[in-house]
Design a protein around this motif. Structure first.
Motif: not given
Length: 208
Positions: A167, A170-171, A173-178
């Motif tokens: 869970e 992915p969050k 990874v999304a934070l790093e991308q943002a």
């Protein structure tokens, strides 16, 4: 009658002035601590010394952890071929700092314990309460419980990571991308920064 009132007023004024100039009485000295209580406090400090040392190590390591975190962020902008070597060098510097600073802080913490923690214990706990505290700290059950601290933390930590990785991964990874997207310059600014190709010279006018 008027003269008498003036004399009384003057006398009161002089008395008030003298009282104001008289230094306030010093606070009553604290009651002396008995040798028995000092011995009890010393025993508590001895039993708590591992905790004092752990606190000192944590305080010493905190700036190093913060520095490593900032260094990790800065290394993201370093070319990949240099990143690993730089990371090793930084880790070596941090280890050197810890090896030099930790013994100093730990030793000083142990020296300060009697005048800080010990003073509070002498002031706020009675001899009977100190004996009760010592009984708790020295009990086999408490020692066994304290020894389980690292195992308990490791057990729940491993289980927690395993059960939340799906869970939370992915969050993250999304934070790093943002964050990476926010750090990139805007497209318009990037295009403006690119050098524009030189204008071609105008073709010579044809002769009639």
């Amino acid at each position: 009658m008027k003269f008498k009132l003036i004399v009384i007023a003057a006398t009161l004024a002089l008395a008030g002035t003298a009282q104001a100039q008289t230094p306030a009485p010093a606070a009553a000295p604290a009651a002396p601590v008995s040798e028995a209580k000092k011995a009890l406090v010393a025993r508590v400090l001895q039993l708590q010394q591992p905790g004092v040392e752990a606190m000192a190590r944590q305080l010493t390591e905190q700036p190093a952890r913060q520095l490593l975190q900032r260094a990790g962020q800065a290394l993201q902008g370093v070319p990949a071929e240099r990143r690993e070597a730089l990371a090793r060098d930084i880790e070596a510097d941090v280890r050197k700092y810890a090896d030099e600073a930790t013994p100093i802080v730990v030793s000083r913490a142990v020296q300060l314990a009697p005048s800080t923690i010990g003073a509070l214990l002498e002031e706020r706990l009675t001899e009977d309460e100190l004996r009760e505290v010592i009984g708790i700290l020295e009990s086999p059950a408490n020692r066994k419980f304290q020894a389980l601290g690292a195992d308990m933390q490791r057990a729940i930590g491993e289980k927690l990571v395993a059960e939340t990785r799906g869970e939370i991964g992915p969050k993250v990874v999304a934070l790093e991308q943002a964050v990476a997207a926010r750090l990139q310059p805007p497209a318009d600014a990037a295009n403006a920064a690119k050098p524009k190709p030189a204008a071609k010279p105008a073709a010579p006018a044809k002769k009639p």
